[in-house]
Design a protein around this motif. Structure first.
Motif, PDB file in Angstrom:
ATOM      1  N   TYR A 527       0.813  -1.226   0.000  1.00  0.00           N
ATOM      2  CA  TYR A 527       0.000   0.000   0.000  1.00  0.00           C
ATOM      3  C   TYR A 527       0.841   1.268   0.000  1.00  0.00           C
ATOM      4  O   TYR A 527       0.301   2.361  -0.086  1.00  0.00           O
ATOM      5  CB  TYR A 527      -0.951   0.002   1.205  1.00  0.00           C
ATOM      6  N   ARG A 528       2.157   1.139   0.159  1.00  0.00           N
ATOM      7  CA  ARG A 528       3.120   2.249   0.071  1.00  0.00           C
ATOM      8  C   ARG A 528       2.763   3.393   1.025  1.00  0.00           C
ATOM      9  O   ARG A 528       2.683   4.546   0.655  1.00  0.00           O
ATOM     10  CB  ARG A 528       3.202   2.763  -1.379  1.00  0.00           C
ATOM     11  N   ARG A 529       2.524   2.975   2.285  1.00  0.00           N
ATOM     12  CA  ARG A 529       2.245   3.954   3.321  1.00  0.00           C
ATOM     13  C   ARG A 529       3.222   3.728   4.483  1.00  0.00           C
ATOM     14  O   ARG A 529       3.635   2.585   4.752  1.00  0.00           O
ATOM     15  CB  ARG A 529       0.807   3.825   3.836  1.00  0.00           C
ATOM     16  N   PRO A 530       3.599   4.783   5.210  1.00  0.00           N
ATOM     17  CA  PRO A 530       4.468   4.598   6.387  1.00  0.00           C
ATOM     18  C   PRO A 530       3.757   3.756   7.441  1.00  0.00           C
ATOM     19  O   PRO A 530       2.531   3.813   7.605  1.00  0.00           O
ATOM     20  CB  PRO A 530       4.729   6.029   6.886  1.00  0.00           C
ATOM     21  N   ALA A 531       4.518   2.984   8.189  1.00  0.00           N
ATOM     22  CA  ALA A 531       3.946   2.111   9.214  1.00  0.00           C
ATOM     23  C   ALA A 531       5.015   1.811  10.260  1.00  0.00           C
ATOM     24  O   ALA A 531       6.216   2.063  10.059  1.00  0.00           O
ATOM     25  CB  ALA A 531       3.420   0.816   8.600  1.00  0.00           C
ATOM     26  N   SER A 532       4.571   1.274  11.387  1.00  0.00           N
ATOM     27  CA  SER A 532       5.477   0.857  12.467  1.00  0.00           C
ATOM     28  C   SER A 532       4.902  -0.372  13.133  1.00  0.00           C
ATOM     29  O   SER A 532       3.681  -0.619  13.090  1.00  0.00           O
ATOM     30  CB  SER A 532       5.659   1.976  13.494  1.00  0.00           C
ATOM     31  N   VAL A 533       5.753  -1.163  13.766  1.00  0.00           N
ATOM     32  CA  VAL A 533       5.331  -2.376  14.431  1.00  0.00           C
ATOM     33  C   VAL A 533       6.333  -2.704  15.536  1.00  0.00           C
ATOM     34  O   VAL A 533       7.523  -2.413  15.420  1.00  0.00           O
ATOM     35  CB  VAL A 533       5.228  -3.552  13.426  1.00  0.00           C
ATOM     36  N   ASP A 534       5.809  -3.276  16.632  1.00  0.00           N
ATOM     37  CA  ASP A 534       6.645  -3.778  17.723  1.00  0.00           C
ATOM     38  C   ASP A 534       6.587  -5.295  17.697  1.00  0.00           C
ATOM     39  O   ASP A 534       5.488  -5.881  17.616  1.00  0.00           O
ATOM     40  CB  ASP A 534       6.154  -3.265  19.076  1.00  0.00           C
ATOM     41  N   PHE A 535       7.731  -5.926  17.802  1.00  0.00           N
ATOM     42  CA  PHE A 535       7.756  -7.386  17.794  1.00  0.00           C
ATOM     43  C   PHE A 535       8.983  -7.882  18.550  1.00  0.00           C
ATOM     44  O   PHE A 535       9.920  -7.112  18.825  1.00  0.00           O
ATOM     45  CB  PHE A 535       7.739  -7.936  16.360  1.00  0.00           C
ATOM     46  N   ARG A 536       8.963  -9.163  18.884  1.00  0.00           N
ATOM     47  CA  ARG A 536      10.076  -9.796  19.575  1.00  0.00           C
ATOM     48  C   ARG A 536      11.035 -10.382  18.545  1.00  0.00           C
ATOM     49  O   ARG A 536      10.639 -11.248  17.761  1.00  0.00           O
ATOM     50  CB  ARG A 536       9.563 -10.876  20.525  1.00  0.00           C
ATOM     51  N   PHE A 537      12.276  -9.892  18.582  1.00  0.00           N
ATOM     52  CA  PHE A 537      13.280 -10.289  17.587  1.00  0.00           C
ATOM     53  C   PHE A 537      14.226 -11.293  18.233  1.00  0.00           C
ATOM     54  O   PHE A 537      14.841 -11.013  19.266  1.00  0.00           O
ATOM     55  CB  PHE A 537      14.056  -9.052  17.115  1.00  0.00           C
ATOM     56  N   ARG A 538      14.318 -12.466  17.607  1.00  0.00           N
ATOM     57  CA  ARG A 538      15.218 -13.514  18.097  1.00  0.00           C
ATOM     58  C   ARG A 538      16.540 -13.423  17.350  1.00  0.00           C
ATOM     59  O   ARG A 538      16.613 -13.728  16.159  1.00  0.00           O
ATOM     60  CB  ARG A 538      14.564 -14.887  17.919  1.00  0.00           C
ATOM     61  N   ARG A 539      17.577 -12.996  18.089  1.00  0.00           N
ATOM     62  CA  ARG A 539      18.886 -12.790  17.456  1.00  0.00           C
ATOM     63  C   ARG A 539      19.596 -14.119  17.266  1.00  0.00           C
ATOM     64  O   ARG A 539      19.258 -15.123  17.905  1.00  0.00           O
ATOM     65  CB  ARG A 539      19.740 -11.859  18.326  1.00  0.00           C
ATOM     66  N   PRO A 540      20.598 -14.121  16.405  1.00  0.00           N
ATOM     67  CA  PRO A 540      21.341 -15.381  16.185  1.00  0.00           C
ATOM     68  C   PRO A 540      22.027 -15.899  17.438  1.00  0.00           C
ATOM     69  O   PRO A 540      22.279 -17.102  17.547  1.00  0.00           O
ATOM     70  CB  PRO A 540      22.354 -14.998  15.097  1.00  0.00           C
ATOM     71  N   ASP A 541      22.346 -15.032  18.386  1.00  0.00           N
ATOM     72  CA  ASP A 541      23.021 -15.493  19.604  1.00  0.00           C
ATOM     73  C   ASP A 541      22.049 -16.016  20.646  1.00  0.00           C
ATOM     74  O   ASP A 541      22.446 -16.308  21.779  1.00  0.00           O
ATOM     75  CB  ASP A 541      23.870 -14.355  20.198  1.00  0.00           C
ATOM     76  N   GLY A 542      20.753 -16.133  20.307  1.00  0.00           N
ATOM     77  CA  GLY A 542      19.767 -16.697  21.211  1.00  0.00           C
ATOM     78  C   GLY A 542      19.071 -15.689  22.107  1.00  0.00           C
ATOM     79  O   GLY A 542      18.165 -16.068  22.861  1.00  0.00           O
ATOM     80  N   ILE A 543      19.456 -14.438  22.059  1.00  0.00           N
ATOM     81  CA  ILE A 543      18.841 -13.406  22.884  1.00  0.00           C
ATOM     82  C   ILE A 543      17.627 -12.842  22.162  1.00  0.00           C
ATOM     83  O   ILE A 543      17.676 -12.571  20.969  1.00  0.00           O
ATOM     84  CB  ILE A 543      19.861 -12.281  23.194  1.00  0.00           C
TER      85      ILE A 543
END
Length: 831
Positions: A527-543
């Motif tokens: 839709y080519r509109r600005p947006a934001s989101v909060d999410f839990r990011f699982r890093r490669p080091d397990g954190i």
């Protein structure tokens, strides 16, 4: 003029040495007078400012040799002093030759004639003639001193002789060392000084001992060079650019030469400068603590310091530190400025007619010069500094700094200094790094104006680091992804690893956040509109980190999606803070609900036992009315209680009390004490014994409760009231229109001690008497004592009332209490 024409009076400070030289013994008599000769030399050495000599106690070959060497040394000093005096006399003769247009012999005869007429010695008269002819600072300093002390005594020469003799010796000296010796012998020793040091200020910030007198040779050798940054007495004078006086050189004071020899001696250090430029420092040492000196003495020493400055100009010290730091020619300094990458200007001092520094001339501006307000080089070069940059004399202190560097030779460097220039009377401020250094007689000023773009970029980097924010841009046409260093750190991957494309973020997200992340990608990419989101990011080091992504689409000229740029922020701390706040809010809500429930239960319990307006109690010979007013705030439910009971013996129990504190504990404690007193009263014991038992109950059977109470037993047959109190206010008796308080008999509050004894009193009541028993909530005020509040209650109670109920209602309504405490009031009327 021949030697015979020269007056033979010895100069000031050399009388002892001269007389000793005139009485010189024969060579064969030297051995017989070695002890006396040594003592005489020591005495004259002190008069001339020399180091004292301790004579040998037993005559020996070594002792005689030491005495002879010391005597010859004193003769040399005396010869130098006499030469200084002769130079002053010859200078006076020259002045007479110029004024009288006479021959040298006639000038000598004229000088002798003036001496006979005035009664002055040739040295005194010569100094007076030179002062009148010169009219310089040396003469003014001498005149001030003579004016302060009045006419000189016969035992000492006036200041003019000392100063002019010292000047003659300094001008005739061949180096600064000889100048220091002449100053000590002729001018400073008569002031009580024992040593003098002449320091030269080197451009690198160090100090060099150019001349000294009175100090041991080993001490002078140890202090021949003072590195930059060492805070000595001379350094203080150089930093202050003015005289510095120390009463004594204590252990915690600044170090200085001669401190070992005279640990308690006073010091005075004066900068030596000419034409606004400080060449060094003159430091004078006294053997004992130095009291505050009059301004005339300080003026003399400042004049001698200026004399030292002229000699340091004539004989600059030699050495690698100075020759390497000083460029001899301004042309060479201009060449140096052209080889610098940063903008630079060469400044030379501008002096007024009195030799004082007033401004600096901008002799040259380098080819890389950048004016803070954009003026070309031609408008700045050749102008005066304060004309080109008038704001340099303002709050920035730039002119003062340049003047200090020119005076002391100490370089100055500062980062992010504000430079302000006027453009059409509007001040414009620029931030620059400054470097100022002195090279010979010129000053080199270098500044580096801060690049605004680089500064903002640096500021943005620090802001991203502090906010844990990383930026990205993804070119959808070419597939090139650009990350900054902070974004690599957020993802937990090294900067050499390939960036993660935006479409692959769901693979790193927690499964429960996949739906929200999918909506975010569709909003930005489809839709080519600005947006934001909060999410839990699982890093490669397990954190696992909580990440917020904000992105916006970048469209090309055809309104097609070209790229996506945005930022990622680590909001883990914010997330866990919100979780903790939510838990805290839930806990607070639960606590508030519990507190409200406890207050409701305490209020119900109190109202069940203590109704606000109970019915009047009719007893034989008595009518009892009660008023109870609960606290206005429900959370302040108190423990006030009252009770009126007709006992099986026919006596009437009257009691009132107050539990300390509020809440459910106070309400339950009130119930316990009220019921306990009822049960104990059935035993037939008196009020004192009842309160003693009630104290045991309070101390042992309640949870850390204390209380006050008044207990009374009224006999209707005899109308006698026996009563006792436990830390409570006494009852008030109304009789014949007057109110009287019962006495404050002995009685400790309940629960304070395991056992307590209470006093008991009796009072016979008359018909129509009214007795008031109450708690402190009726009278207590924050701004007055209980005694004053009790007096106000008695005044109010003395007013006539219709009946007992009307009296209680009026007293409760007119109560002046401001503690928002519950109140209990009992009225007992005898029929």
């Amino acid at each position: 003029m021949s030697t015979s024409d020269t007056p033979q009076n010895p100069p000031y400070g050399a009388h002892g040495a001269a007389s000793h030289a005139e009485e010189r013994p024969e060579p064969g008599a030297v051995a017989d007078r070695s002890r006396d000769s040594g003592a005489t030399v020591a005495d004259t050495g002190r008069a001339a400012g020399a180091r004292p000599v301790v004579p040998r106690q037993t005559p020996s070959t070594l002792g005689r040799l030491v005495a002879t060497v010391e005597r010859l040394r004193e003769e040399v000093r005396a010869a130098h002093a006499a030469a200084d005096g002769r130079a002053l006399i010859e200078l006076a003769k020259g002045i007479l030759i110029g004024r009288l247009h006479c021959t040298p012999a006639a000038a000598a005869r004229q000088l002798d004639e003036l001496c006979r007429q005035s009664g002055l010695s040739p040295l005194e008269l010569a100094a007076d003639i030179v002062n009148q002819a010169a009219r310089d600072q040396l003469g003014e300093a001498a005149a001030e001193f003579v004016e302060r002390i009045g006419a000189p005594s016969a035992a000492s020469d006036p200041a003019a002789v000392r100063l002019r003799t010292a000047e003659s010796g300094a001008l005739a000296a061949g180096d600064t060392q000889a100048v220091a010796e002449s100053l000590l012998t002729n001018a400073l020793a008569p002031l009580g000084a024992v040593a003098v040091a002449v320091w030269t200020a080197v451009p690198d910030g160090s100090l060099t001992l150019a001349g000294h007198a009175g100090f041991p040779a080993e001490e002078a050798a140890r202090w021949r060079h003072v590195p930059p940054g060492v805070s000595t007495v001379a350094r203080l004078a150089l930093r202050e650019r003015g005289p510095v006086s120390l009463a004594g050189t204590d252990r915690d004071g600044p170090p200085s030469i001669g401190r070992t020899q005279w640990p308690d001696g006073g010091r005075m250090a004066v900068p030596a400068g000419t034409g606004g430029r400080i060449h060094g420092v003159l430091e004078v040492c006294w053997p004992r603590p130095l009291p505050p000196q009059p301004p005339q003495v300080e003026r003399q020493i400042e004049t001698l310091a200026e004399l030292c400055a002229h000699t340091m100009e004539l004989w600059p010290p030699h050495g690698p530190s100075r020759t390497e730091a000083v460029l001899p020619d301004v042309v060479e300094l201009i060449d140096l400025s052209e080889g610098l990458h940063d903008p630079a200007m060469v400044l030379t001092p501008v002096l007024d007619h009195a030799g004082r520094l007033v401004d600096f001339r901008i002799r040259h501006v380098s080819s890389t010069f950048v004016d803070p307000v954009g003026r070309p080089r031609g408008d700045v070069g050749g102008a005066l500094l304060l004309e080109a940059y008038p704001m340099a004399a303002g709050d920035s202190g730039l002119f003062d700094t340049i003047e200090r560097v020119h005076a002391t030779g100490e370089p100055f460097r500062a980062q992010r200094m504000n430079l302000t220039a006027l453009v059409d009377q509007v001040p414009l401020t620029t931030v620059a790094d400054i470097s100022i250094s002195r090279h010979g007689a010129a000053v080199l000023l270098i500044w580096r104006i801060e690049d605004e773009t680089a500064r903002l970029a640096s500021l943005l980097q620090h802001a991203q680091r502090l906010g844990r924010i990383g930026g990205f841009e993804e070119n959808l046409a070419t597939g090139v992804i650009t990350w900054n260093a902070q974004l690599y750190a957020l993802h937990g991957i090294p900067p050499t690893a390939p960036p993660v494309p935006l479409r692959e973020l769901p693979a790193y997200a927690h499964p429960d956040d996949s739906a929200g992340l999918g909506r975010f990608l569709r909003t930005v990419l489809r839709y080519r509109r600005p947006a934001s989101v909060d999410f839990r990011f699982r890093r490669p080091d397990g954190i696992t980190r909580h990440i917020r992504v904000i992105a916006e689409p970048v469209l090309d000229s055809d309104q097609r999606l070209h790229a996506v740029r945005g930022a990622c922020q680590d909001i883990s701390s914010q997330h866990w803070t919100e979780v903790a706040l939510a838990a805290t809010r839930d806990q607070l809500a639960h606590t508030e609900a519990e507190s409200a429930e406890r207050s409701r239960l305490a209020l119900q319990l109190q109202q069940a036992i203590m109704p606000p307006t109970p019915r009047a109690i009719e007893a034989p010979g008595l009518r009892v009315a009660v008023r109870y007013r609960p606290a206005e705030t429900e959370s302040l439910v108190g423990g006030d209680w009252y009770d009126t009971v007709i006992l099986p013996s026919g006596l009437v129990l009257l009691s009132v009390g107050d539990i300390a504190g509020h809440g459910i504990e106070a309400a339950t404690g009130m119930v316990v004490l009220r019921n306990a007193l009822r049960g104990l009263a059935v035993t037939g014991a008196g009020p004192a014994q009842l309160l003693s038992w009630l104290n045991i109950v309070t101390h042992h059977l309640t949870k850390q409760v204390t209380a006050t109470a008044v207990c009374g037993l009224f006999d209707p047959r005899t109308r006698v009231l026996r009563w006792a109190r436990a830390g409570h206010l006494p009852p008030v008796l109304l009789r014949g229109g007057e109110a009287t308080a019962f006495p404050l008999i002995e009685g400790l509050l309940l629960g304070a001690l395991p056992e307590a004894v209470y006093a008991e009193r009796e009072a016979r009541l008359e018909p129509h008497d009214t007795l008031l028993m109450f708690t402190d909530g009726l009278v207590e005020r924050r701004d007055s004592s209980v005694h004053d509040s009790l007096g106000h209650l008695m005044d109010a109670a003395a007013d006539p009332a219709v009946d007992l109920d009307g009296l209680l209602d009026r007293l409760l309504a007119d109560s002046r209490s401001d503690t928002d405490d519950d109140t209990c009031l009992i009225g007992i009327q005898v029929s």
